[in-house]
Design a protein around this motif. Structure first.
Motif, short mmCIF file in Angstrom:
data_model
loop_
_atom_site.label_atom_id
_atom_site.label_comp_id
_atom_site.label_asym_id
_atom_site.label_seq_id
_atom_site.Cartn_x
_atom_site.Cartn_y
_atom_site.Cartn_z
N ILE A 355 0.88 -1.18 0.00
CA ILE A 355 0.00 0.00 0.00
C ILE A 355 0.91 1.22 0.00
O ILE A 355 1.38 1.67 1.05
N PRO A 356 1.21 1.76 -1.17
CA PRO A 356 2.18 2.86 -1.26
C PRO A 356 1.74 4.13 -0.55
O PRO A 356 2.56 4.87 -0.04
N ASP A 357 0.43 4.39 -0.53
CA ASP A 357 -0.07 5.66 0.00
C ASP A 357 -1.14 5.39 1.05
O ASP A 357 -2.25 4.97 0.74
N SER A 358 -0.81 5.64 2.30
CA SER A 358 -1.73 5.35 3.40
C SER A 358 -2.90 6.32 3.48
O SER A 358 -3.86 6.07 4.21
N THR A 359 -2.84 7.43 2.75
CA THR A 359 -3.92 8.43 2.84
C THR A 359 -5.22 7.93 2.24
O THR A 359 -6.26 8.58 2.40
N ILE A 360 -5.19 6.78 1.56
CA ILE A 360 -6.44 6.24 1.04
C ILE A 360 -7.34 5.77 2.18
O ILE A 360 -8.56 5.63 2.01
N ALA A 361 -6.76 5.50 3.37
CA ALA A 361 -7.54 5.09 4.54
C ALA A 361 -7.60 6.24 5.53
O ALA A 361 -6.73 7.12 5.54
N GLY A 362 -8.63 6.24 6.37
CA GLY A 362 -8.82 7.34 7.32
C GLY A 362 -8.29 7.07 8.71
O GLY A 362 -8.12 8.00 9.50
N ASN A 363 -8.03 5.80 9.04
CA ASN A 363 -7.51 5.46 10.36
C ASN A 363 -6.87 4.08 10.29
O ASN A 363 -6.93 3.39 9.27
#
Length: 659
Positions: A355-363
């Protein structure tokens, strides 16, 4: 400073502070407290630990509590007050009182970090108020006069006066706030933290009460140290975040550390998740230990990674830099290909999720759920699967969660609808049965396709409750309308693979039949080939119990998946249902005709009936009828109908309908 220090040591060595037993005990208790704090601090720093905000707050609380042990020096100064000026003696005594206020403040800060971990603005606002209260309280303490026991000629060592009384009040205010916060938010924070802090505060209040009425017994500082010990044992020992078998951080640490990133607004990080298939059973213990060691060493040495053992055979790595994560991803791939162990000669199948970019999830919860969803979604992940998760996978996961909630609400509120698709009998020339099909509506009132929610219900096992609810609807419908009068011999009800593995299935369904007084031969349960494979023993037991009661069975979706005529032989079924794709193969290619003819002849020779699904045209109907298919189902006759429309359909089409 050096000369002053030597002078103080010399004064202490020649003082009479140990001349009375109480003074000796007070001094000894402070030394014991200081030693205890020092041991905790050394042990904590020597262990591997994560930079969690609660852990950092704990270290600050240790330091402030250590300052509280200034009581040692205040005892010396009071006992030798003639060697110091009154101003200096008062300053030292008040410094100790201020340290008590600081302990109260930082204990409140410690609990607030957990309480307001997801609301940084509220935390800052509360801290501003508490900072102001601590500063104002400290000013008041330094402003008010203070006295000590030696001025009265007492052998005991203690302080009293307005400054001391103000300290009790201010510290009590902080303690009450700590207890109120821990109790009020006990459901929103770590239960152990709430419990530990509450025990600490109660212990501190008890010691303060004792010291208030017996001023010569100085135990408040010691009780503060005991509170630190309680926190350390119950919460803050670094070993609670360490997996004992590997030495890596454990799953609990992963959740806390990941959530801290989101709480602090540092949402960007990259995650690489690795699942190594189990290998211990195939190797000798010594070789397995060697491989385990090489696995731990490899993941521990990956540059830029904070590594966690997130399951028995799972490793999760977090990176602040996406490029570093990409390099690590390639390293892991290469290592999986080359092998493990001392000689790197043992290859273990593995799956990797990036998962290169964690900002796709909110928590953190959503991020971790996302990795689990990605594993289930990609079956190839089990062996050398490489899965990249992006916003599309997240949206797919959220849609699945939405549907899961819809299913749950529909079950809890019994808002499902059962539709019935008529089945035509070529022997009698009438509609003699129907298949019950569940329907669930979404938030906008649109009907969800069963393919969208049945699979989800099977995965979370809610299919058990859903299946029973459908069966109740069917039995209630049969009882209410007495379907035999409309020419209906039985209703077909589907069983999923999960239901077939449910050991109490037969008992529960028989009880429902008895509840609605429905004749068992009015029910035909449809099982699938996959069900007969995956839950064979439980299925056979359930089938025999239901057959003994009078229920009949069909083998559904014949011609799809792992088709095998042996299942027809082994399963005690009366009807074989050809899947739509099987039926359509007869019309779409020549090989399909041969297979269809051979299957029909073989099934007829076994004295079993056939239902052909998915028939949509008159040509298809005539062809199936000519082949000797007993029952035909499809849009040629009718789509699935709600209860009211189904009854009207029967009244219109069945020849022996009542007036």
């Amino acid at each position: 400073i050096y000369r002053i220090f030597l002078d103080h040591i010399q004064i202490f060595l020649h003082s009479d502070c140990f001349s009375d037993y109480g003074g000796y005990m007070n001094f000894a208790s402070q030394i014991c407290a200081a030693a205890l704090l020092l041991i905790i601090f050394i042990f904590y720093c020597q262990q591997k630990h994560l930079p969690l905000r609660t852990s950092q707050a704990f270290l600050i609380t240790i330091f402030v509590t250590f300052l509280c042990v200034l009581d040692i020096y205040s005892i010396i100064v009071i006992d030798n007050y003639r060697s110091y000026s009154p101003a200096y003696t008062g300053f030292i005594c008040k410094a100790y009182l201020i340290s008590l206020v600081c302990v109260g403040f930082f204990s409140l800060r410690y609990i607030c970090i957990d309480v307001y971990s997801s609301n940084h603005k509220t935390y800052i606002r509360c801290m501003h108020i508490y900072y102001a209260a601590a500063i104002i309280g400290s000013v008041i303490i330094y402003t008010l006069p203070i006295h000590h026991s030696k001025e009265l000629g007492s052998d005991a060592v203690y302080t009293y006066g307005p400054s001391v009384s103000a300290t009790y009040i201010i510290v009590l205010i902080f303690i009450i706030n700590v207890l109120a916060t821990a109790i009020k938010h006990r459901n929103a924070i770590n239960p152990q933290r709430s419990k530990a802090v509450t025990i600490w505060m109660i212990f501190w209040i008890a010691s303060a009460v004792v010291q208030f009425f017996h001023r010569e017994i100085l135990i408040v500082s010691f009780s503060s140290c005991i509170g630190i010990l309680i926190l350390f044992i119950m919460l803050e020992t670094p070993l609670t975040n360490i997996d004992r078998t590997s030495g890596l951080f454990n799953y609990n640490a992963l959740v806390q550390y990941m959530q801290q990133y989101y709480n602090d607004g540092r949402q960007f990080f990259s995650v690489v998740f690795v699942r190594l298939n189990s290998f211990q059973n195939n190797l000798t213990p010594s070789v397995a230990r060697d491989i385990n060691y090489s696995i731990v060493r490899f993941f521990s040495d990956i540059p830029g990674a904070v590594t966690f053992k997130s399951g028995e055979d799972k490793v999760t790595m977090m990176f602040d830099d996406a490029n570093v994560a990409s390099d690590a991803f390639e390293l892991v791939q290469e290592k999986i290909r080359t092998g493990w162990g001392t000689n790197s000669d043992i290859v273990i199948p593995a799956g990797i999720i990036c998962i290169p970019d964690s900002t796709i999830a909110g928590n953190a919860a959503e991020m971790l759920y996302l990795t689990g969803y990605a594993r289930q979604r990609n079956r190839e992940f089990l062996e050398n699967g490489l899965v990249f998760v992006d916003i599309n996978v997240l949206n797919e996961m959220k849609d699945a969660q939405r549907i899961e909630q819809l299913v749950k609400d529909s079950i809890d509120n019994d808002t499902i609808a059962v539709y019935y698709q008529p089945i035509y009998s070529t022997k009698t020339g009438r509609f003699s049965s129907a298949e019950a099909l569940v329907r669930i509506k979404d938030e906008d009132g649109n009907i969800l396709p069963p393919a969208k929610f049945i699979d989800i219900a099977e995965k979370n096992s809610s299919i058990i409750k859903l299946g029973e609810l459908i069966f109740e609807h069917v039995c209630r419908f049969i009882k209410k309308h007495d379907l035999r009068q409309y020419g209906i011999d039985y209703i077909e009800v589907n069983l999923s693979a999960v239901q077939c593995s449910y050991e109490q299935l037969a008992e529960r369904y028989i009880n429902i039949l008895k509840k609605y007084d429905v004749a068992p031969d009015m029910i035909n349960l449809e099982i699938t080939e996959s069900a007969s494979i995956g839950a064979r023993n439980a299925l056979i037991n359930n089938m025999h119990a239901l057959l003994d009661y009078g229920v009949h069975f069909s083998l559904d979706d014949f011609g799809t998946g792992q088709s095998n005529l042996n299942y027809i032989i082994d399963m005690p079924v009366d009807i074989i249902k050809f899947d739509r794709s099987m039926s359509m193969s007869y019309f779409n290619n020549s090989k399909g005709k041969y297979i269809m003819n051979a299957s029909i002849n073989m099934i007829h020779d076994m004295q079993l009936e056939i239902v052909s699904e998915g028939i949509e045209t008159a040509e298809q109907f005539e062809a199936m009828n000519a082949l000797g298919v007993s029952y035909i189902q499809g849009y040629y006759f009718s789509k699935p109908l709600c209860c009211r429309d189904f009854i009207e359909f029967l009244k219109e089409h069945n020849t022996d309908k009542p007036d």
